[in-house]
Design an enzyme around this catalytic site. Structure first.
Site, PDB file in Angstrom:
ATOM      1  N   SER A 146       5.993  -1.424   8.263  1.00 50.68           N
ATOM      2  CA  SER A 146       5.886  -2.487   7.311  1.00 50.68           C
ATOM      3  C   SER A 146       5.954  -3.811   8.187  1.00 50.68           C
ATOM      4  CB  SER A 146       6.853  -2.665   6.021  1.00 50.68           C
ATOM      5  OG  SER A 146       6.865  -1.180   5.572  1.00 50.68           O
TER       6      SER A 146
HETATM    7  N1  SAM Z   1      10.129   2.409   6.489  1.00 50.25           N
HETATM    8  C1  SAM Z   1       9.329   2.783   7.315  1.00 50.25           C
HETATM    9  C2  SAM Z   1       9.605   1.784   8.794  1.00 50.25           C
HETATM   10  O1  SAM Z   1      10.696   1.076   8.794  1.00 50.25           O
HETATM   11  O2  SAM Z   1       8.751   2.128   9.852  1.00 50.25           O
HETATM   12  C3  SAM Z   1       7.739   2.400   6.843  1.00 50.25           C
HETATM   13  C4  SAM Z   1       7.263   3.424   5.902  1.00 50.25           C
HETATM   14  S1  SAM Z   1       5.632   3.591   5.790  1.00 50.25           S
HETATM   15  C5  SAM Z   1       5.365   2.079   4.930  1.00 50.25           C
HETATM   16  C6  SAM Z   1       5.820   5.097   4.372  1.00 50.25           C
HETATM   17  C7  SAM Z   1       6.211   6.402   4.813  1.00 50.25           C
HETATM   18  O3  SAM Z   1       6.568   6.860   3.909  1.00 50.25           O
HETATM   19  C8  SAM Z   1       5.286   6.900   5.664  1.00 50.25           C
HETATM   20  O4  SAM Z   1       5.808   7.345   6.873  1.00 50.25           O
HETATM   21  C9  SAM Z   1       5.191   8.162   4.658  1.00 50.25           C
HETATM   22  O5  SAM Z   1       4.679   9.317   5.480  1.00 50.25           O
HETATM   23  C10 SAM Z   1       6.184   8.207   3.924  1.00 50.25           C
HETATM   24  N2  SAM Z   1       6.241   9.176   2.754  1.00 50.25           N
HETATM   25  C11 SAM Z   1       5.108   8.925   1.692  1.00 50.25           C
HETATM   26  N3  SAM Z   1       5.480  10.052   0.763  1.00 50.25           N
HETATM   27  C12 SAM Z   1       6.780  10.334   1.009  1.00 50.25           C
HETATM   28  C13 SAM Z   1       7.577  11.119   0.242  1.00 50.25           C
HETATM   29  N4  SAM Z   1       7.366  11.858  -0.796  1.00 50.25           N
HETATM   30  N5  SAM Z   1       8.719  11.701   1.011  1.00 50.25           N
HETATM   31  C14 SAM Z   1       9.140  11.037   2.090  1.00 50.25           C
HETATM   32  N6  SAM Z   1       8.347  10.113   2.854  1.00 50.25           N
HETATM   33  C15 SAM Z   1       7.049   9.715   2.169  1.00 50.25           C
END
Ligand code: SAM
Length: 221
Positions: free
Chosen positions: A61
């Site tokens: 993000s």
């Molecule tokens: N917080 C992260 C960082 O600091 O880099 C950025 C997160 S990114 C915007 C969203 C993440 O959520 C992705 O890596 C995606 O694979 C994960 N995601 C989506 N659905 C999910 C789920 N049900 N459980 C765990 N992770 C999930």
């Protein structure tokens, strides 16, 4: 200009814009090296205030969004924190810096290769002992270490997953982007000591979808 100077400039910009406010969050932003959480070929963009691709269709993000969410979450030293959506591990490192050795961060990622990417980044930056990275569907939370003082979801959900409310400690706080798979609004939920829930809406935002049992189905987005 070196990364440290770039980091200081970004932090000054976010303070000027009124996004970074509290000492804890400012100190964490000054300390955690974002360049260690982006793919090698994008390091020169580490301090541009924008999301960056981390592979598998996912992003780290933008710094202002991490700042807004962390300020809204208001984590404290010693807190037990659950993050859903590990991605690069950067948000988890910011949280680990704030909770200190007395606290702990559990973070769940559904894509195993990204969980491994985050683990390596956290190891290299010495946050690994304060952060446990789990592979799984974080829309169901992580009951093994509940209850959590703080829960942060860094992917967009159609609504607040019920298990996350259950796993939140009394007096705890949860921050999550809620909306459709195109735009969302941050929701800040507090569980009072009597168990009652209060909710307030924050800024509009755009996140990749939370895919799972209490999120979107893979084909929805
Ligand atoms: N917080 C992260 C960082 O600091 O880099 C950025 C997160 S990114 C915007 C969203 C993440 O959520 C992705 O890596 C995606 O694979 C994960 N995601 C989506 N659905 C999910 C789920 N049900 N459980 C765990 N992770 C999930």
């Amino acid at each position: 200009m070196g990364f440290e100077e770039e980091r200081r400039r970004l932090v000054s910009k976010l303070i000027r814009e009124g996004i970074l406010k509290s000492k804890e969050v400012i100190d964490a932003f000054l300390k955690v090296p974002r360049e260690e959480f982006v793919p090698r070929h994008l390091k020169r963009l580490a301090y541009a205030d924008m999301p960056l691709p981390i592979g598998h269709g996912q992003t780290i993000s933008a710094p202002h969004m991490v700042a807004i969410m962390t300020e809204a979450l208001a984590p404290r030293k010693g807190n037990k924190v659950l993050e859903v959506g590990t991605g690069s591990g950067y948000q988890a490192a910011i949280l680990a810096e704030i909770v200190g050795d007395e606290g702990h961060v559990w973070t769940i990622e559904r894509i195993p290769a990204l969980a491994e990417f985050a683990r390596e980044n956290l190891r290299r930056t010495s946050y690994a002992r304060r952060v446990t990275v789990i592979v799984g569907d974080g829309s169901k939370g992580y009951p093994d270490a509940m209850p959590y003082d703080r829960i942060i979801v860094t992917a967009a959900a159609p609504d607040v997953p019920e298990p996350l409310i259950e796993q939140l400690a009394p007096g705890g706080r949860l921050v999550i982007p809620v909306g459709d798979s195109f735009t969302q609004r941050l929701l800040i939920l507090e569980k009072r000591h009597d168990g009652s829930i209060i909710k307030r809406w924050g800024t509009y935002c755009v996140f990749v979808p939370l895919i799972g049992e209490y999120g979107f189905r893979e084909r929805d987005h």
